[in-house]
Design a protein around this motif. Structure first.
Motif, short mmCIF file in Angstrom:
data_model
loop_
_atom_site.label_atom_id
_atom_site.label_comp_id
_atom_site.label_asym_id
_atom_site.label_seq_id
_atom_site.Cartn_x
_atom_site.Cartn_y
_atom_site.Cartn_z
N GLN A 59 0.81 -1.23 0.00
CA GLN A 59 0.00 0.00 0.00
C GLN A 59 0.84 1.27 0.00
O GLN A 59 0.45 2.26 -0.62
CB GLN A 59 -0.94 0.02 1.20
N VAL A 60 1.99 1.26 0.66
CA VAL A 60 2.83 2.46 0.70
C VAL A 60 3.38 2.75 -0.70
O VAL A 60 3.35 3.90 -1.16
CB VAL A 60 3.97 2.30 1.74
N THR A 61 3.85 1.73 -1.38
CA THR A 61 4.35 1.90 -2.75
C THR A 61 3.22 2.33 -3.68
O THR A 61 3.40 3.21 -4.53
CB THR A 61 5.01 0.61 -3.25
N LEU A 62 2.06 1.71 -3.50
CA LEU A 62 0.89 2.08 -4.30
C LEU A 62 0.54 3.55 -4.10
O LEU A 62 0.27 4.26 -5.07
CB LEU A 62 -0.31 1.19 -3.95
N ALA A 63 0.53 3.99 -2.85
CA ALA A 63 0.22 5.39 -2.56
C ALA A 63 1.17 6.31 -3.32
O ALA A 63 0.75 7.30 -3.93
CB ALA A 63 0.32 5.66 -1.06
N ASP A 69 -1.91 10.08 -0.38
CA ASP A 69 -1.35 9.80 0.95
C ASP A 69 -1.75 8.37 1.34
O ASP A 69 -2.67 7.78 0.77
CB ASP A 69 -1.83 10.83 1.98
N THR A 70 -1.03 7.82 2.30
CA THR A 70 -1.24 6.41 2.64
C THR A 70 -2.61 6.14 3.25
O THR A 70 -3.19 5.08 3.01
CB THR A 70 -0.13 5.90 3.58
N SER A 71 -3.16 7.08 4.02
CA SER A 71 -4.48 6.82 4.61
C SER A 71 -5.57 6.82 3.55
O SER A 71 -6.49 6.00 3.60
CB SER A 71 -4.79 7.82 5.73
N ALA A 74 -5.31 3.56 1.74
CA ALA A 74 -5.88 2.48 2.55
C ALA A 74 -7.41 2.49 2.46
O ALA A 74 -8.03 1.42 2.34
CB ALA A 74 -5.42 2.61 4.00
N ASP A 75 -8.01 3.67 2.50
CA ASP A 75 -9.47 3.77 2.38
C ASP A 75 -9.94 3.26 1.01
O ASP A 75 -10.94 2.54 0.93
CB ASP A 75 -9.94 5.22 2.56
N ILE A 76 -9.24 3.65 -0.03
CA ILE A 76 -9.62 3.20 -1.38
C ILE A 76 -9.45 1.69 -1.49
O ILE A 76 -10.31 0.99 -2.06
CB ILE A 76 -8.80 3.94 -2.46
N ALA A 77 -8.35 1.16 -0.94
CA ALA A 77 -8.12 -0.29 -0.97
C ALA A 77 -9.25 -1.02 -0.25
O ALA A 77 -9.73 -2.06 -0.71
CB ALA A 77 -6.76 -0.63 -0.37
#
Length: 154
Positions: A59-63, A69-71, A74-77
């Motif tokens: 997720q961090v790389t995806l962001a 941003d990472t949060s 995460a919400d989209i994921a």
């Protein structure tokens, strides 16, 4: 038309870069919704495309890849997982690897044939040379205004 650069002369709203960028974004999002419907957003599409290109990305790389941003990522994921379009696998150190499901792959397969025509429609008012220049300048604008790991925070 040149834009005044002195603070003494206010820039007309219709010439302000921020206003024009916002309007361009509205046009792009509206064209996307007309083409693909409202069950997927342009940001969700970008996430799916990134995972198609690099399955198992954390997720961090995806962001970073989709400039969120990472949060938010995460919400989209979480939303895409709930739709059954991706799976999230827990990795060490509480990271998650993300992959498209067969349903997510089918969503993209359905969308992709309409992507190039959608962008052609969006840019249709420009001459071919203007389209190339517009996209070149957009890439340059984004690149020059995107902080890198080496760039100290402002």
């Amino acid at each position: 038309m040149t834009t005044p650069t002195t603070s003494d002369t206010p820039i007309p709203l219709q010439a302000e870069p921020g206003h024009l960028i916002r309007r361009a974004h509205q046009l792009a999002v509206g064209t996307f919704a007309k083409t693909h419907g409202k069950q997927i957003t342009p940001v969700q599409y970008a996430v799916l495309r990134a995972l198609q290109d690099t399955p198992g990305m954390d997720q961090v790389t995806l962001a970073d890849r989709v400039a969120l941003d990472t949060s938010t990522t995460a919400d989209i994921a979480t939303r895409l997982d709930a739709k059954g379009w991706i799976v999230r696998e827990l990795l060490p150190r509480r990271q998650r690897a993300l992959r498209l499901t067969p349903e997510g792959e089918a969503v993209l397969a359905d969308m992709l044939p309409r992507v190039a025509p959608m962008y052609a429609q969006l840019l249709d008012a420009l001459e071919p040379a203007e389209r190339e220049e517009f996209l070149r300048l957009l890439r340059k604008f984004v690149h020059l205004n995107t902080p890198t790991a080496d760039t100290p925070p402002a």
